[in-house]
Design a protein around this motif. Structure first.
Motif, PDB file in Angstrom:
ATOM      1  N   SER A 186     -50.288  49.406 -37.220  1.00 26.13           N
ATOM      2  CA  SER A 186     -50.487  48.925 -38.592  1.00 26.13           C
ATOM      3  C   SER A 186     -49.785  47.594 -38.819  1.00 26.13           C
ATOM      4  O   SER A 186     -50.252  46.762 -39.599  1.00 26.13           O
ATOM      5  CB  SER A 186     -49.978  49.950 -39.599  1.00 26.13           C
ATOM      6  OG  SER A 186     -50.703  51.145 -39.480  1.00 26.13           O
ATOM      7  N   ASP A 229     -57.952  50.579 -40.357  1.00 21.85           N
ATOM      8  CA  ASP A 229     -56.746  51.238 -39.851  1.00 21.85           C
ATOM      9  C   ASP A 229     -56.888  52.754 -39.975  1.00 21.85           C
ATOM     10  O   ASP A 229     -56.717  53.311 -41.058  1.00 21.85           O
ATOM     11  CB  ASP A 229     -55.521  50.756 -40.640  1.00 21.85           C
ATOM     12  CG  ASP A 229     -54.218  51.239 -40.032  1.00 21.85           C
ATOM     13  OD1 ASP A 229     -54.266  52.127 -39.148  1.00 21.85           O
ATOM     14  OD2 ASP A 229     -53.153  50.736 -40.433  1.00 21.85           O
ATOM     15  N   GLU A 230     -57.225  53.406 -38.886  1.00 26.47           N
ATOM     16  CA  GLU A 230     -57.432  54.866 -38.848  1.00 26.47           C
ATOM     17  C   GLU A 230     -58.213  55.357 -40.059  1.00 26.47           C
ATOM     18  O   GLU A 230     -57.759  56.258 -40.774  1.00 26.47           O
ATOM     19  CB  GLU A 230     -56.082  55.586 -38.776  1.00 26.47           C
ATOM     20  CG  GLU A 230     -55.260  55.191 -37.586  1.00 26.47           C
ATOM     21  CD  GLU A 230     -54.056  56.099 -37.372  1.00 26.47           C
ATOM     22  OE1 GLU A 230     -54.169  57.294 -37.694  1.00 26.47           O
ATOM     23  OE2 GLU A 230     -53.027  55.624 -36.874  1.00 26.47           O
TER      24      GLU A 230
HETATM   25 MG   LIG Z   1     -50.371  53.124 -38.926  1.00 29.56          MG
END
Ligand SMILES: [Mg+2]
Ligand SMILES: Nc1ncnc2c1ncn2[C@@H]1O[C@H](COP(=O)(O)OP(=O)(O)O)[C@@H](O)[C@H]1O
Lengths: 252, 258
Positions: free
Chosen positions: A51, A163-164
């Protein structure tokens, strides 16, 4: 820099990014590239600094050293160029889905009505037809992520950082969302940088995968996924897929 | 299931309340409690019907004071909260003073207001503001500072200005908390006006109450209490209704969370 400007293939490049948080080195020389219309995953364990990479690419964080180059121009520490989607959908509960999707356009100064007209044709592309005037709490987790991706896309249509995005969904919904995402991306002209810690997800969706090490993160290995598109569920049990999975597992 | 639980939620307290009333009524009727010490619910009810027409003017005055104070509180709280949230120095400087100010007993202050501002509506409105302002301010500040950091980062990544972040995210996000503060303040507002009136004036429920109490008409005193409760409930539900109209999503979202 001129070499990049002449090479239109490369949309985004990270060059030797270093970042330390209060004596903890998190990123140690991250370099990677994203080509036009490519889907590239960053695969690594939780807490490794994935991240943080996105926070730097989006300009929210400044790296200690290194450069972020987008279409040949330096964007290090500059916000407002790429779109960014978090694992949480972060939809505004007081806005209808259509106004949530309009948010980036409103920020860019568009009037509400015009923004609605601009986003509404995309509802069918994103499988959200009929949900325009619902509130987020009326949507399932999967639908909320769709809406969040649509909002992401409305900000920057060419480079998206995800992000995921499916990390919070159950396995069945996630499998459906993978199929959905592949279908949507086929209709768009977007380059996607995707973060995940799920090996199968990375193989199934990507053209290339960067495997990064535990903290401090560095690119450990780059793997090209030469699986034919369009991809279907049958691929998940094919021998090529299994071999790739075995190869990546042996690396981690 | 949910509907059933809602019915349960409203039936249980209603039945319990009814039982309490019956016990009260019976205790007075059977002479356990003497009537001139504590009138029975039915006495209070009939007195209420009898004196209600005389009270309209008092009710009207109290409502005006309560509403004026309530709206002034909202305005003050809005201005201060926005200032305190955007300039941290202001928050650091003012917040402790505000907390201390809440510990000063109103009963002590109120007579001073009468000395300073006379027997008109103004001192009563000031008491209402003192009572209502703080819960509204605190709820607003809480709301403003409770916004998810990630959503603010998301907007920053889109190059949103601080003003846009405030207008599009922080302020709307603070509304739920703001309204819970408003509900508390709304119920206090009637009480605040009544306390203000105790110190003297020409009209208002507090003044009417002092009069009937001084003539030892306890049934009338209780009838006024019933009116005060009814008015407080009324403003409470008015605020709730407003919330439902202004932000339909918030009530639904609250219910879904349960
Ligand atoms: Mg993360
Ligand atoms: N703003 C910050 N300040 C201090 N430490 C941070 C900050 N952001 C992230 N970290 C730390 O950096 C490491 C990597 O975090 P992150 O990039 O979120 O990892 P990942 O996304 O791979 O799970 C973690 O140990 C985290 O605690």
């Amino acid at each position: 820099m001129t070499t990049y400007r002449s090479n239109h293939e490369i949309k985004l490049e990270l060059k030797q990014i270093y970042k330390t948080f209060e004596d903890t080195p998190v990123l140690e020389g991250i370099s990677l590239q994203l080509k036009n219309k490519e889907f590239v995953s960053i695969l690594g364990p939780s807490g490794s600094g994935k991240s943080t990479i996105f926070n730097i690419v989006s300009g929210l964080l400044k790296p200690d050293s290194g450069e972020v180059i987008i279409e040949g121009e330096s964007y290090t520490g500059k916000t407002g160029r790429v779109s960014y989607m978090y694992q949480k959908d972060l939809l505004l509960p007081w806005c209808r889905v259509i106004d949530n999707a309009s948010l980036p356009l409103i920020i860019k100064g568009m009037k509400k009505q015009q923004a609605r007209e601009t986003v509404s044709p995309f509802f069918s592309v994103f499988g959200l037809e009929g949900f325009e005037y619902k509130y987020p709490f009326q949507l399932s987790g999967g639908m909320r992520q769709r809406a969040a991706l649509l909002r992401t896309y409305m900000f920057s249509k060419d480079i998206m950082l995800l992000d995921e995005p499916f990390g919070g969904l159950d396995a069945i919904t996630r499998a459906k969302m993978h199929q959905w995402l592949l279908g949507v991306l086929q209709q768009l002209e977007a380059s996607v940088l995707f973060i995940t810690h799920d090996i199968e997800e990375a193989i199934y969706l990507s053209d290339r995968i960067y495997i990064i090490s535990e903290r401090p993160a560095a690119v450990y290995k780059e793997i090209v996924i030469n699986l034919e598109r369009p991809r279907g569920r049958a691929l998940l049990t094919s021998k090529e897929f299994m071999d790739l999975k075995a190869e990546i597992l042996s690396l981690l | 299931m949910k509907r059933l639980r809602n019915i349960e939620n409203s039936v249980i307290p209603a039945v319990f309340f009814a039982v309490l009333l019956i016990i009260w009524q019976l205790s007075v009727d059977m002479g356990v409690i003497r009537r001139f010490v504590l009138p029975s619910p039915m006495d209070i009810g009939s007195t209420l019907i009898e004196i209600l027409p005389n009270m309209y003017n008092h009710i009207f005055v109290t409502l005006i004071e309560a509403f004026s104070g309530f709206f002034i509180s909202i305005l003050l709280a809005l201005v201060l909260a926005i200032l305190m949230d955007s300039v941290k120095l202001v928050k650091k400087a003012i917040y402790p003073i505000l907390v201390v100010s809440q510990t000063v007993p109103l009963i002590v202050l109120a007579p001073l207001f009468v000395m300073w501002f006379g027997f008109g509506m103004l001192p009563k409105i000031i008491v209402v503001v003192l009572v209502c302002f703080f819960p509204i301010l605190v709820s607003l500040l809480d709301g403003l500072s409770s916004v998810d950091k990630d959503i603010i980062n998301l907007l920053k990544s889109m190059k949103a200005s601080s003003l846009q972040i405030f207008r599009l995210v922080k302020f709307p996000a603070a509304m739920v908390s703001f309204f819970s503060g408003l509900r508390i303040a709304a119920t206090y507002s009637i009480m605040g006006a009544v306390i203000g009136e105790w110190l003297g004036g020409r009209a208002g429920l507090g003044i009417y109450m002092t009069r009937v109490r001084n003539s030892y008409a306890y049934d009338k005193t209780f009838a006024v209490v019933v009116v005060i409760i009814a008015l407080s409930m009324l403003v409470f539900y008015l605020v709730k209704l407003t919330q439902r109209l202004v932000m339909p999503w918030s009530i639904e979202a609250e219910r879904n969370r349960r």
